[in-house]
Design a protein around this motif. Structure first.
Motif, PDB file in Angstrom:
ATOM      1  N   PHE A   3       0.656  -1.278  -0.060  1.00  0.00           N
ATOM      2  CA  PHE A   3       0.179   0.039  -0.054  1.00  0.00           C
ATOM      3  C   PHE A   3       0.847   1.348   0.095  1.00  0.00           C
ATOM      4  N   ARG A   4       2.212   1.110  -0.538  1.00  0.00           N
ATOM      5  CA  ARG A   4       2.781   2.294  -0.570  1.00  0.00           C
ATOM      6  C   ARG A   4       3.324   2.673  -2.022  1.00  0.00           C
ATOM      7  N   GLY A   5       3.225   3.854  -2.317  1.00  0.00           N
ATOM      8  CA  GLY A   5       3.776   4.381  -3.428  1.00  0.00           C
ATOM      9  C   GLY A   5       2.802   5.384  -4.313  1.00  0.00           C
ATOM     10  N   GLU A   6       2.824   5.480  -5.336  1.00  0.00           N
ATOM     11  CA  GLU A   6       1.945   6.077  -6.209  1.00  0.00           C
ATOM     12  C   GLU A   6       0.520   5.526  -6.270  1.00  0.00           C
ATOM     13  N   PRO A   7      -0.568   6.317  -5.891  1.00  0.00           N
ATOM     14  CA  PRO A   7      -1.982   5.488  -5.943  1.00  0.00           C
ATOM     15  C   PRO A   7      -2.130   4.566  -6.885  1.00  0.00           C
ATOM     16  N   ALA A  55      -7.365  -3.454   1.426  1.00  0.00           N
ATOM     17  CA  ALA A  55      -7.524  -2.785   0.097  1.00  0.00           C
ATOM     18  C   ALA A  55      -8.956  -1.773   0.054  1.00  0.00           C
ATOM     19  N   HIS A  56      -9.823  -2.219   0.603  1.00  0.00           N
ATOM     20  CA  HIS A  56     -10.814  -1.225   0.678  1.00  0.00           C
ATOM     21  C   HIS A  56     -10.798  -0.124   1.476  1.00  0.00           C
ATOM     22  N   ARG A  57     -10.009  -0.160   2.573  1.00  0.00           N
ATOM     23  CA  ARG A  57      -9.645   1.188   3.186  1.00  0.00           C
ATOM     24  C   ARG A  57      -8.756   2.067   2.164  1.00  0.00           C
ATOM     25  N   PHE A  58      -7.984   1.315   1.603  1.00  0.00           N
ATOM     26  CA  PHE A  58      -7.154   2.120   0.662  1.00  0.00           C
ATOM     27  C   PHE A  58      -7.861   2.648  -0.431  1.00  0.00           C
ATOM     28  N   LYS A  59      -8.729   2.055  -1.103  1.00  0.00           N
ATOM     29  CA  LYS A  59      -9.514   2.328  -2.503  1.00  0.00           C
ATOM     30  C   LYS A  59     -10.518   3.280  -2.088  1.00  0.00           C
ATOM     31  N   GLU A  60     -11.035   3.232  -0.735  1.00  0.00           N
ATOM     32  CA  GLU A  60     -12.058   4.400  -0.307  1.00  0.00           C
ATOM     33  C   GLU A  60     -11.472   5.401   0.006  1.00  0.00           C
ATOM     34  N   ALA A  61     -10.464   5.483   0.720  1.00  0.00           N
ATOM     35  CA  ALA A  61      -9.599   6.841   1.103  1.00  0.00           C
ATOM     36  C   ALA A  61      -8.769   7.514   0.139  1.00  0.00           C
ATOM     37  N   VAL A  63      -8.154   6.168  -3.680  1.00  0.00           N
ATOM     38  CA  VAL A  63      -8.648   5.948  -5.141  1.00  0.00           C
ATOM     39  C   VAL A  63      -9.864   6.345  -5.620  1.00  0.00           C
ATOM     40  N   TYR A  64     -10.884   6.037  -4.698  1.00  0.00           N
ATOM     41  CA  TYR A  64     -12.251   6.473  -5.071  1.00  0.00           C
ATOM     42  C   TYR A  64     -12.299   8.099  -5.280  1.00  0.00           C
ATOM     43  N   PRO A  65     -11.632   8.746  -4.391  1.00  0.00           N
ATOM     44  CA  PRO A  65     -11.774  10.171  -4.252  1.00  0.00           C
ATOM     45  C   PRO A  65     -10.987  10.817  -5.667  1.00  0.00           C
ATOM     46  N   LEU A  66      -9.866  10.186  -6.093  1.00  0.00           N
ATOM     47  CA  LEU A  66      -9.124  10.387  -7.160  1.00  0.00           C
ATOM     48  C   LEU A  66     -10.183  10.168  -8.484  1.00  0.00           C
ATOM     49  N   PHE A  67     -10.869   8.993  -8.441  1.00  0.00           N
ATOM     50  CA  PHE A  67     -11.892   8.618  -9.665  1.00  0.00           C
ATOM     51  C   PHE A  67     -12.716   9.779  -9.830  1.00  0.00           C
ATOM     52  N   GLU A  68     -13.451  10.153  -8.538  1.00  0.00           N
ATOM     53  CA  GLU A  68     -14.535  11.179  -8.463  1.00  0.00           C
ATOM     54  C   GLU A  68     -14.061  12.207  -9.034  1.00  0.00           C
ATOM     55  N   ALA A  69     -13.020  12.553  -8.640  1.00  0.00           N
ATOM     56  CA  ALA A  69     -12.366  14.217  -9.244  1.00  0.00           C
ATOM     57  C   ALA A  69     -11.933  14.020 -10.708  1.00  0.00           C
ATOM     58  N   ARG A  70     -11.447  13.014 -11.139  1.00  0.00           N
ATOM     59  CA  ARG A  70     -11.047  12.756 -12.346  1.00  0.00           C
ATOM     60  C   ARG A  70     -12.160  12.986 -13.417  1.00  0.00           C
ATOM     61  N   PHE A  71     -13.349  11.875 -12.891  1.00  0.00           N
ATOM     62  CA  PHE A  71     -14.577  11.649 -13.507  1.00  0.00           C
ATOM     63  C   PHE A  71     -15.671  12.477 -13.250  1.00  0.00           C
ATOM     64  N   ALA A  72     -15.408  13.708 -12.847  1.00  0.00           N
ATOM     65  CA  ALA A  72     -16.445  14.595 -12.487  1.00  0.00           C
ATOM     66  C   ALA A  72     -17.651  14.792 -13.322  1.00  0.00           C
ATOM     67  N   ASP A  73     -17.152  14.667 -14.435  1.00  0.00           N
ATOM     68  CA  ASP A  73     -18.136  15.152 -15.658  1.00  0.00           C
ATOM     69  C   ASP A  73     -19.218  13.918 -15.978  1.00  0.00           C
ATOM     70  N   ARG A  74     -18.761  12.681 -15.290  1.00  0.00           N
ATOM     71  CA  ARG A  74     -19.680  11.473 -15.608  1.00  0.00           C
ATOM     72  C   ARG A  74     -20.647  11.498 -14.333  1.00  0.00           C
ATOM     73  N   ILE A  75     -21.839  11.562 -14.846  1.00  0.00           N
ATOM     74  CA  ILE A  75     -22.908  12.043 -13.725  1.00  0.00           C
ATOM     75  C   ILE A  75     -22.911  10.419 -13.004  1.00  0.00           C
ATOM     76  N   GLU A  76     -22.787   9.453 -13.545  1.00  0.00           N
ATOM     77  CA  GLU A  76     -22.916   8.137 -12.829  1.00  0.00           C
ATOM     78  C   GLU A  76     -21.990   7.833 -11.944  1.00  0.00           C
ATOM     79  N   MET A  77     -20.620   8.589 -11.927  1.00  0.00           N
ATOM     80  CA  MET A  77     -19.675   8.249 -11.184  1.00  0.00           C
ATOM     81  C   MET A  77     -20.071   8.174  -9.622  1.00  0.00           C
ATOM     82  N   PRO A  78     -20.743   9.158  -8.824  1.00  0.00           N
ATOM     83  CA  PRO A  78     -21.320   8.903  -7.380  1.00  0.00           C
ATOM     84  C   PRO A  78     -22.073   7.674  -7.340  1.00  0.00           C
ATOM     85  N   ALA A  79     -22.730   7.373  -8.282  1.00  0.00           N
ATOM     86  CA  ALA A  79     -23.716   6.017  -7.988  1.00  0.00           C
ATOM     87  C   ALA A  79     -22.575   4.935  -8.041  1.00  0.00           C
ATOM     88  N   ILE A  80     -21.614   4.810  -9.045  1.00  0.00           N
ATOM     89  CA  ILE A  80     -20.862   3.528  -9.094  1.00  0.00           C
ATOM     90  C   ILE A  80     -19.859   3.736  -7.840  1.00  0.00           C
TER      91      ILE A  80
END
Length: 145
Positions: A3-7, A55-61, A63-80
């Motif tokens: 769990f160390r390194g570039e996300p 893995a879940h803690r890492f993704k939630e803390a 990765v998912y915020p990065l996905f949400e920011a990067r794909f902010a234009d995808r209206i389905e991302m919050p539901a995903i």
């Protein structure tokens, strides 16, 4: 170290570790109803509990915020993301139950091989679906960088 390194590199390693775990759990399921090595079951139970939770803690803390920011234009991302978080809660509960079942039997014996096989397959199939989806999202994220 996992769990160390570039996300996104960490995410790729986590998904690979989860895939390997699925392969190992499938090997146990495929070996049933024959004798199962209890040391393998104990090791898999320990790895599964830690890997799934961490893995879940890492993704939630991270990765998912990065996905949400990067794909902010995808209206389905919050539901995903909400769906993935919900699946995490279910996966952790099921991983705990499966770990207990893997370590409950007598040495090299599984009391109910049919039930154990079902539990193993239900868990690793669900985890494989999630890994495949997250790999797809990771690939899209990296491609847009």
């Amino acid at each position: 170290m996992l769990f160390r390194g570039e996300p996104m590199e960490v995410m790729a390693r986590v998904l690979e570790a989860q895939s390997v775990l699925c392969d190992q759990l499938e090997a146990v399921a495929d070996s049933l109803p024959n004798a199962v090595d209890s040391e393998t079951c104990f090791r898999l139970a320990a790895v599964m509990k830690v890997l799934v939770t961490e893995a879940h803690r890492f993704k939630e803390a991270v990765v998912y915020p990065l996905f949400e920011a990067r794909f902010a234009d995808r209206i389905e991302m919050p539901a995903i993301i909400a769906r993935l978080r919900s699946e995490h809660a279910e996966d952790e509960t099921y991983a705990q139950e499966l770990a207990e079942a893997l370590t409950a039997g007598r040495r090299n014996m599984v009391e109910n091989p049919e039930a154990m096989g079902y539990m193993l397959r239900a868990f690793f199939r669900g985890l494989r679906r999630q890994v495949a989806f997250e790999r797809e999202q990771l690939g899209a994220y990296v491609a847009l960088q």
